[in-house]
Design a protein around this motif. Structure first.
Motif, PDB file in Angstrom:
ATOM      1  N   MET A  18       0.844  -1.204   0.000  1.00 57.95           N
ATOM      2  CA  MET A  18       0.000   0.000   0.000  1.00 57.95           C
ATOM      3  C   MET A  18       0.878   1.253   0.000  1.00 57.95           C
ATOM      4  N   ALA A  19       1.982   1.231   0.738  1.00 56.68           N
ATOM      5  CA  ALA A  19       2.878   2.387   0.775  1.00 56.68           C
ATOM      6  C   ALA A  19       3.469   2.663  -0.602  1.00 56.68           C
ATOM      7  N   LYS A  20       3.870   1.616  -1.308  1.00 58.29           N
ATOM      8  CA  LYS A  20       4.414   1.801  -2.658  1.00 58.29           C
ATOM      9  C   LYS A  20       3.350   2.348  -3.611  1.00 58.29           C
ATOM     10  N   ALA A  21       2.143   1.792  -3.517  1.00 55.47           N
ATOM     11  CA  ALA A  21       1.071   2.246  -4.401  1.00 55.47           C
ATOM     12  C   ALA A  21       0.702   3.697  -4.108  1.00 55.47           C
ATOM     13  N   LEU A  22       0.709   4.094  -2.832  1.00 50.21           N
ATOM     14  CA  LEU A  22       0.422   5.486  -2.475  1.00 50.21           C
ATOM     15  C   LEU A  22       1.484   6.409  -3.053  1.00 50.21           C
ATOM     16  N   HIS A  23       2.736   5.963  -2.974  1.00 46.25           N
ATOM     17  CA  HIS A  23       3.834   6.758  -3.545  1.00 46.25           C
ATOM     18  C   HIS A  23       3.627   6.945  -5.055  1.00 46.25           C
ATOM     19  N   GLU A  24       3.220   5.886  -5.737  1.00 42.45           N
ATOM     20  CA  GLU A  24       2.985   5.979  -7.182  1.00 42.45           C
ATOM     21  C   GLU A  24       1.835   6.929  -7.491  1.00 42.45           C
ATOM     22  N   GLN A  25       0.789   6.888  -6.680  1.00 39.80           N
ATOM     23  CA  GLN A  25      -0.345   7.787  -6.921  1.00 39.80           C
ATOM     24  C   GLN A  25       0.056   9.243  -6.700  1.00 39.80           C
ATOM     25  N   ARG A  26       0.891   9.500  -5.715  1.00 42.54           N
ATOM     26  CA  ARG A  26       1.342  10.868  -5.453  1.00 42.54           C
ATOM     27  C   ARG A  26       2.156  11.424  -6.618  1.00 42.54           C
ATOM     28  N   GLU A  39     -12.080   4.067  -5.356  1.00 43.60           N
ATOM     29  CA  GLU A  39     -11.293   3.462  -6.430  1.00 43.60           C
ATOM     30  C   GLU A  39      -9.796   3.527  -6.112  1.00 43.60           C
ATOM     31  N   ARG A  40      -9.353   4.676  -5.622  1.00 45.40           N
ATOM     32  CA  ARG A  40      -7.936   4.806  -5.286  1.00 45.40           C
ATOM     33  C   ARG A  40      -7.568   3.929  -4.090  1.00 45.40           C
ATOM     34  N   LEU A  41      -8.459   3.855  -3.123  1.00 42.33           N
ATOM     35  CA  LEU A  41      -8.221   2.974  -1.986  1.00 42.33           C
ATOM     36  C   LEU A  41      -8.181   1.515  -2.442  1.00 42.33           C
ATOM     37  N   GLY A  42      -9.069   1.174  -3.379  1.00 45.91           N
ATOM     38  CA  GLY A  42      -9.088  -0.191  -3.907  1.00 45.91           C
ATOM     39  C   GLY A  42      -7.785  -0.565  -4.588  1.00 45.91           C
ATOM     40  N   ASP A  46      -5.465  -3.638  -3.519  1.00 51.52           N
ATOM     41  CA  ASP A  46      -5.093  -4.655  -4.506  1.00 51.52           C
ATOM     42  C   ASP A  46      -3.577  -4.828  -4.568  1.00 51.52           C
ATOM     43  N   ARG A  47      -2.852  -3.730  -4.500  1.00 57.10           N
ATOM     44  CA  ARG A  47      -1.390  -3.809  -4.550  1.00 57.10           C
ATOM     45  C   ARG A  47      -0.843  -4.542  -3.332  1.00 57.10           C
TER      46      ARG A  47
END
Length: 254
Positions: A18-26, A39-42, A46-47
């Protein structure tokens, strides 16, 4: 902004996916800003699930200790050696493991018995099953040592817990009394509860002799053979064929 503390908290909680996916979204707002909160939380969830599944698979493969790095997608079905495509597709499906059935792979050396067993073991790991690979002679040696230092019962219990046990190179020599008893205990613990693959150069009709004791042989084969699928390989050695076709590279797929 709470973005960095949130990432740090996710990592501290072990939610690295989740931390990596949050970094990618930022760092890709144009891609994710149009998505809603759920959707973003999903995507984060998922990651995390995907990375946890990957870590579990790595752990299962490490624990399985498969002799060869093999996967069913690389199986050579073109070389004639008695492999029926329909039968192999059923074995790859793995439903026989769920039904606690066995698989006996026999044939001369060099035809890929161990490779096929390891490929099916790798597929079982990918399907979320616990797998253990052992060469039969070394397993019996390890059990003999364990009997002397008090680990024997613990080893048998560990073998019983695996969803799929692979016994490779069975029947190279007639079993001793302790080996016959160990094999009977292993198969008794697993009978009707889990699946076993056995590979052997020895034709099935000679297994009774290889066990060495008629009474124990009847008991062992009753638990091993009656609910088993059979894959009998025949033909030219894959290793000899690979060497003939490419003498500079004797390695070949099974």
């Amino acid at each position: 902004m709470l973005t960095h503390p949130t990432s740090e908290r996710l990592t501290a909680l072990g939610l690295t996916g989740m931390a990596k996916a949050l970094h990618e979204q930022r760092h890709a707002p144009a891609t994710f800003d149009s998505l809603g909160f759920e959707e973003r939380l999903g995507l984060l969830v998922d990651r995390e699930a995907s990375e946890r599944d990957a870590r579990r698979l790595v752990a299962r493969l490490k624990s399985a200790a498969l002799r060869q790095s093999a996967c069913v997608e690389d199986l050579d079905l073109r070389t004639p050696r008695g492999i029926d495509r329909t039968v192999m597709a059923h074995l790859v499906d793995g439903s026989w493991i769920a039904r606690h059935e066995n698989l006996l792979i026999t044939g001369p050396t060099g035809l890929g018995k161990s490779w096929i067993a390891c490929a099916l073991g790798q597929k079982a790991c990918r399907d979320g099953r616990v797998v253990a690979y052992h060469r039969a002679p070394r397993l019996f040696e390890a059990l003999a040592i364990a009997r002397g230092d008090g680990r024997h019962a613990r080893m048998l219990k560990a073998l019983a817990r695996t969803d799929l046990l692979i016994l490779d190179d069975w029947g190279l020599a007639v079993l001793t009394l302790s080996e016959r008893r160990d094999l009977l205990e292993i198969l008794e613990d697993r009978h009707g509860r889990s699946a076993t693959i056995v590979t052997s150069q020895l034709p099935l009709e000679h297994w009774h002799e290889a066990i060495g004791d008629p009474t124990l042989a009847d008991a062992i084969l009753d638990r091993l053979v009656h609910n088993a699928h059979r894959l009998t390989l025949a033909g030219e050695s894959m290793r000899r064929r690979a060497t003939r076709l490419n003498p500079l590279d004797p390695k070949g797929q099974a």
